[in-house]
Motif scaffolding. Structure first.
Motif, PDB file in Angstrom:
ATOM      1  N   SER A 150      20.885  17.537   2.404  1.00 11.86           N
ATOM      2  CA  SER A 150      21.170  16.705   3.415  1.00 11.86           C
ATOM      3  C   SER A 150      19.968  15.592   3.708  1.00 11.86           C
ATOM      4  N   LEU A 151      18.351  16.091   3.482  1.00 12.40           N
ATOM      5  CA  LEU A 151      17.382  15.198   3.616  1.00 12.40           C
ATOM      6  C   LEU A 151      17.216  14.230   2.460  1.00 12.40           C
ATOM      7  N   ILE A 152      17.717  14.822   1.294  1.00  9.95           N
ATOM      8  CA  ILE A 152      17.582  13.758   0.059  1.00  9.95           C
ATOM      9  C   ILE A 152      18.436  12.745   0.261  1.00  9.95           C
ATOM     10  N   VAL A 153      19.667  13.090   0.639  1.00 11.06           N
ATOM     11  CA  VAL A 153      20.818  11.942   1.144  1.00 11.06           C
ATOM     12  C   VAL A 153      20.296  11.170   2.252  1.00 11.06           C
ATOM     13  N   GLN A 154      19.542  11.704   3.242  1.00 13.78           N
ATOM     14  CA  GLN A 154      19.044  10.721   4.338  1.00 13.78           C
ATOM     15  C   GLN A 154      17.981   9.792   3.460  1.00 13.78           C
ATOM     16  N   THR A 155      17.194  10.480   2.664  1.00 18.30           N
ATOM     17  CA  THR A 155      16.197   9.502   2.032  1.00 18.30           C
ATOM     18  C   THR A 155      16.826   8.181   1.494  1.00 18.30           C
ATOM     19  N   ILE A 162       7.915   9.233   1.026  1.00 14.75           N
ATOM     20  CA  ILE A 162       6.541   9.379   1.575  1.00 14.75           C
ATOM     21  C   ILE A 162       6.589   9.041   2.930  1.00 14.75           C
ATOM     22  N   LEU A 163       7.521   8.190   3.561  1.00  8.61           N
ATOM     23  CA  LEU A 163       7.647   7.760   4.791  1.00  8.61           C
ATOM     24  C   LEU A 163       7.615   9.010   5.879  1.00  8.61           C
ATOM     25  N   GLY A 164       8.488   9.974   5.431  1.00  6.32           N
ATOM     26  CA  GLY A 164       8.861  11.132   6.366  1.00  6.32           C
ATOM     27  C   GLY A 164       7.693  11.884   6.780  1.00  6.32           C
ATOM     28  N   MET A 165       6.374  11.735   5.851  1.00  9.00           N
ATOM     29  CA  MET A 165       5.190  12.299   6.047  1.00  9.00           C
ATOM     30  C   MET A 165       4.705  11.837   7.404  1.00  9.00           C
ATOM     31  N   VAL A 166       5.061  10.619   8.081  1.00  8.49           N
ATOM     32  CA  VAL A 166       4.505  10.048   9.325  1.00  8.49           C
ATOM     33  C   VAL A 166       5.548  10.025  10.159  1.00  8.49           C
ATOM     34  N   GLY A 167       6.593  10.684   9.989  1.00 10.76           N
ATOM     35  CA  GLY A 167       7.402  10.673  11.118  1.00 10.76           C
ATOM     36  C   GLY A 167       8.873   9.840  10.928  1.00 10.76           C
ATOM     37  N   ALA A 168       8.912   9.068   9.648  1.00  8.58           N
ATOM     38  CA  ALA A 168       9.912   8.040   9.633  1.00  8.58           C
ATOM     39  C   ALA A 168      11.430   8.436   8.863  1.00  8.58           C
ATOM     40  N   GLY A 169      11.431   9.922   9.114  1.00  5.94           N
ATOM     41  CA  GLY A 169      12.626  10.396   8.337  1.00  5.94           C
ATOM     42  C   GLY A 169      12.634  10.636   7.042  1.00  5.94           C
ATOM     43  N   GLY A 170      13.757  11.296   6.365  1.00  6.41           N
ATOM     44  CA  GLY A 170      13.651  11.674   4.902  1.00  6.41           C
ATOM     45  C   GLY A 170      12.966  13.058   4.638  1.00  6.41           C
ATOM     46  N   ILE A 171      12.796  13.135   3.460  1.00  5.80           N
ATOM     47  CA  ILE A 171      12.497  14.288   2.711  1.00  5.80           C
ATOM     48  C   ILE A 171      11.041  14.592   2.820  1.00  5.80           C
ATOM     49  N   GLY A 172      10.246  13.635   3.255  1.00  2.96           N
ATOM     50  CA  GLY A 172       8.758  13.850   3.643  1.00  2.96           C
ATOM     51  C   GLY A 172       8.235  14.541   4.515  1.00  2.96           C
TER      52      GLY A 172
END
Length: 264
Positions: free
Chosen positions: A69-74, A213-223
């Motif tokens: 699900s998170l890879i699809v979101q990414t 990578i952006l998910g690591m700062v809270g911008a969604g996705g697999i990060g």
């Protein structure tokens, strides 16, 4: 009589090699390297352990927070950001492109290039943090960050494609009495469209990596789950997420490369 110019031309590579070596030595000696820490060895070993012992239950569990699900979101963040930027980059590209009559300097093209440089100045992760403050954490902030940064990159590439395009079809239509709209629709646009699609696909490859990578700062996705897994030392979870990212990036690169080869 010895020709000094021929001697310089023959041995000039030695001079440049010496300068290059001196720069490398200066850079290496300026590093404050105190050796590999024991904690770094343990973390590296734990990550490799996780890669070979992944948490297979996390691949898909129907919760919407699993790997698939998170890879699809990414991918959705990268695709939507690239799609929006590809459309918005076109007017910027024509603004920044130099014409045959103004190859060296023109206020219009120079100002357009400066705007694109300004947009590219902000890294995607900085833009993501700014948009998180503006619109809140989540995928929307990631899409905005990818799209804004991609405008600067695609606008530059598109403008170069316009500057280097073959203008034979334009001149033929102009000589036949074609109007500006006819020249644009029947000559200019079909000529530059393959280059535009090629650059857009290439940018999409980069956007997929950025969105991871952006998910690591809270911008969604697999990060985001990757960061949580690292913080909680859940190395099996880290391993399966890294494997998912590797497979995703490899497939996207392969598909994009094949599509770009068909366009050339």
């Amino acid at each position: 009589m010895i020709d000094k110019k021929s001697i310089y031309a023959r041995y000039s590579w030695l001079l440049w090699a010496g300068i290059t070596l001196a720069v490398y030595l200066w850079a290496i000696l300026g590093l404050d390297f105190s050796g590999i820490q024991e904690s770094a060895r343990k973390v590296t070993g734990s990550i490799f352990y996780g890669l070979f012992h992944p948490d297979l239950a996390y691949i898909y569990n129907g919760s919407g927070e699993d790997l698939v699900s998170l890879i699809v979101q990414t991918l959705a963040i990268a695709f939507l950001g690239t799609f929006v930027s590809a459309i918005l980059s076109v007017p910027f590209a024509f603004w920044a492109a130099r014409t045959e009559q103004n190859k060296h300097f023109h206020p219009r093209s120079t100002s357009g290039k400066l705007v694109l440089v300004f947009i590219r100045t902000f890294p995607e992760i900085v833009l993501a943090i700014m948009f998180i403050k503006a619109v809140g954490p989540g995928s929307f902030a990631g899409v905005l960050a990818v799209s804004i940064h991609s405008i600067g990159m695609l606008g530059k590439l598109f403008s170069e494609a316009i500057e280097n395009m073959d203008r034979g079809a334009d001149e033929a239509l102009k000589a036949a009495g074609g109007r500006k709209a006819d020249i644009w629709l029947l000559a200019t646009f079909p000529t530059i469209l393959p280059e535009f699609i090629n650059y857009t696909l290439y940018r999409f490859e980069i956007a997929v990596r950025s969105a991871s990578i952006l998910g690591m700062v809270g911008a969604g996705g697999i990060g985001t789950p990757l960061l949580f897994a690292i913080q909680t030392r859940s190395w099996s979870r880290v391993g399966v997420i890294l494997l998912g990212i590797i497979i995703m990036v490899t497939l996207i690169d392969w598909l994009s490369g094949n599509l770009r080869k068909r366009l050339v």
